[in-house]
Design a protein around this motif. Structure first.
Motif, short mmCIF file in Angstrom:
data_model
loop_
_atom_site.label_atom_id
_atom_site.label_comp_id
_atom_site.label_asym_id
_atom_site.label_seq_id
_atom_site.Cartn_x
_atom_site.Cartn_y
_atom_site.Cartn_z
N SER A 32 0.92 -1.18 0.17
CA SER A 32 0.02 -0.20 0.12
C SER A 32 1.02 1.27 0.14
CB SER A 32 -0.84 -0.07 1.14
OG SER A 32 -0.25 0.63 2.50
N LYS A 33 0.29 2.48 -0.15
CA LYS A 33 1.07 3.74 0.04
C LYS A 33 1.92 3.82 1.25
CE LYS A 33 -2.49 6.54 1.43
NZ LYS A 33 -3.22 7.75 0.88
N LEU A 34 1.34 2.78 2.41
CA LEU A 34 2.10 3.11 3.71
C LEU A 34 3.16 2.07 3.92
CD1 LEU A 34 -1.25 3.29 5.55
CD2 LEU A 34 0.19 5.21 4.78
N GLY A 35 3.40 1.22 2.95
CA GLY A 35 4.41 0.30 3.14
C GLY A 35 4.15 -1.16 2.58
N GLU A 36 4.88 -2.04 2.95
CA GLU A 36 4.87 -3.54 2.40
C GLU A 36 4.70 -4.54 3.68
OE1 GLU A 36 6.89 -6.67 -0.26
OE2 GLU A 36 7.85 -4.95 0.15
N ILE A 37 3.94 -5.49 3.42
CA ILE A 37 3.98 -6.44 4.45
C ILE A 37 4.50 -7.87 3.76
CG2 ILE A 37 2.81 -7.99 6.04
CD1 ILE A 37 0.93 -5.76 6.52
N ASP A 38 5.45 -8.47 4.12
CA ASP A 38 6.15 -9.54 3.31
C ASP A 38 5.13 -10.62 3.34
OD1 ASP A 38 8.67 -8.24 3.04
OD2 ASP A 38 9.06 -8.94 5.04
N LEU A 39 4.53 -11.25 4.25
CA LEU A 39 3.52 -12.38 4.30
C LEU A 39 2.43 -12.00 5.22
CD1 LEU A 39 6.22 -15.17 4.79
CD2 LEU A 39 5.18 -14.54 2.75
N PHE A 49 0.63 -10.96 10.45
CA PHE A 49 1.49 -10.19 9.57
C PHE A 49 2.76 -10.46 9.72
CE2 PHE A 49 -2.75 -7.82 10.19
CZ PHE A 49 -2.96 -7.73 9.14
N VAL A 50 3.59 -11.30 8.92
CA VAL A 50 4.77 -11.52 9.03
C VAL A 50 6.05 -10.96 8.24
CG1 VAL A 50 6.40 -13.65 8.78
CG2 VAL A 50 3.85 -13.91 9.21
N GLU A 51 6.91 -10.14 9.18
CA GLU A 51 7.99 -9.48 8.49
C GLU A 51 9.26 -10.50 8.42
OE1 GLU A 51 10.65 -6.34 7.12
OE2 GLU A 51 8.47 -6.64 7.19
N VAL A 52 9.74 -10.62 7.33
CA VAL A 52 10.98 -11.55 7.09
C VAL A 52 12.11 -10.80 6.89
CG1 VAL A 52 11.85 -13.33 5.53
CG2 VAL A 52 9.35 -13.04 5.73
N ARG A 53 13.07 -11.15 7.68
CA ARG A 53 14.52 -10.43 7.52
C ARG A 53 15.54 -11.41 7.47
NH1 ARG A 53 13.08 -5.15 7.29
NH2 ARG A 53 14.90 -4.33 8.26
N TYR A 54 16.49 -11.00 6.61
CA TYR A 54 17.54 -11.82 6.35
C TYR A 54 19.16 -11.25 6.44
CZ TYR A 54 20.91 -14.58 3.35
OH TYR A 54 22.04 -15.13 3.11
N ARG A 55 19.91 -11.72 7.00
CA ARG A 55 21.29 -11.59 7.04
C ARG A 55 22.05 -12.96 6.69
NH1 ARG A 55 22.65 -6.88 11.38
NH2 ARG A 55 21.57 -5.22 10.23
N SER A 56 23.34 -12.69 5.83
CA SER A 56 24.00 -13.64 5.49
C SER A 56 24.71 -14.26 6.77
CB SER A 56 24.98 -13.35 4.54
OG SER A 56 25.72 -12.46 4.69
N ASN A 57 25.18 -13.24 7.75
CA ASN A 57 26.12 -13.66 8.91
C ASN A 57 25.26 -12.67 10.09
OD1 ASN A 57 27.64 -11.32 9.24
ND2 ASN A 57 28.52 -12.06 7.42
N THR A 66 16.86 -5.96 13.18
CA THR A 66 16.65 -4.78 12.36
C THR A 66 15.30 -4.47 12.33
OG1 THR A 66 16.44 -6.40 10.52
CG2 THR A 66 18.64 -5.61 10.87
N VAL A 67 14.51 -4.93 13.06
CA VAL A 67 12.97 -4.68 13.01
C VAL A 67 12.92 -3.52 13.92
CG1 VAL A 67 10.60 -5.54 13.00
CG2 VAL A 67 12.22 -6.88 12.09
N THR A 68 13.27 -2.40 13.77
CA THR A 68 13.35 -1.10 14.60
C THR A 68 11.79 -0.78 15.10
OG1 THR A 68 13.20 0.38 12.91
CG2 THR A 68 15.52 -0.70 13.34
N HIS A 69 11.66 0.00 15.85
CA HIS A 69 10.53 0.77 16.22
C HIS A 69 9.86 1.56 15.13
CE1 HIS A 69 7.36 2.34 19.00
NE2 HIS A 69 7.71 3.56 18.51
N ARG A 70 10.74 2.23 14.38
CA ARG A 70 10.13 2.70 13.07
C ARG A 70 9.53 1.92 12.06
NH1 ARG A 70 13.62 6.15 8.59
NH2 ARG A 70 11.90 7.04 7.45
N LYS A 71 10.07 0.83 11.74
CA LYS A 71 9.82 -0.26 10.79
C LYS A 71 8.50 -0.92 11.66
CE LYS A 71 9.95 -3.22 7.64
NZ LYS A 71 9.61 -2.86 6.26
N GLN A 72 8.37 -1.14 12.89
CA GLN A 72 7.21 -1.73 13.52
C GLN A 72 5.83 -0.82 13.22
OE1 GLN A 72 8.05 -2.55 17.49
NE2 GLN A 72 9.79 -3.54 17.07
N LYS A 73 6.11 0.51 13.33
CA LYS A 73 5.06 1.54 13.09
C LYS A 73 4.72 1.48 11.71
CE LYS A 73 5.24 5.72 15.04
NZ LYS A 73 6.06 6.89 15.27
#
Length: 119
Positions: A32-39, A49-57, A66-73
């Protein structure tokens, strides 16, 4: 592989993992214009509502960190838009799936109810 392709592959891995846990995929990459939800998935009578985050290490921190308070909002606002547009009234929650390592041997950490909303 591009970062977009890696992201799509990691989201597929996360979706398959959650489906093996009994969740049902409702929608992938809701925008939406407000953002994206992965799953967006369903577990019994709960919309997840699922946020998927990846780091190789994890040398510089875990993917979940990396799911900061700002990202949560932003996720909460996007989820509200989804609920309004689809007229959903069942309980909801926000999960995080943190994936590390190589794509062929990923380490998956599922954090149900990773953060709360005030609604």
């Amino acid at each position: 592989m591009t970062t977009v392709q890696i992201g799509q592959q990691i989201e597929s891995i996360a979706s398959q993992f959650l489906e093996r846990q009994g969740l049902i995929l409702v929608e992938r990459n809701y925008r939406s214009k407000l953002g994206e939800i992965d799953l967006i998935m369903r577990e019994k009578n709960t919309l997840v509502f699922v946020e998927v985050r990846y780091r190789s290490n994890t040398r510089f921190g875990t993917p979940a960190e990396t799911v900061t308070h700002r990202k949560q909002k932003r996720l909460i606002l996007c989820a509200q838009r989804f609920l309004q547009s689809h007229r959903v009234t069942i309980p909801t929650r926000f999960d995080v799936v943190a994936v590390t390592g190589a794509n062929h041997q990923p380490q998956i950490e599922w954090i149900p109810n990773a953060f709360q909303t005030a609604w």
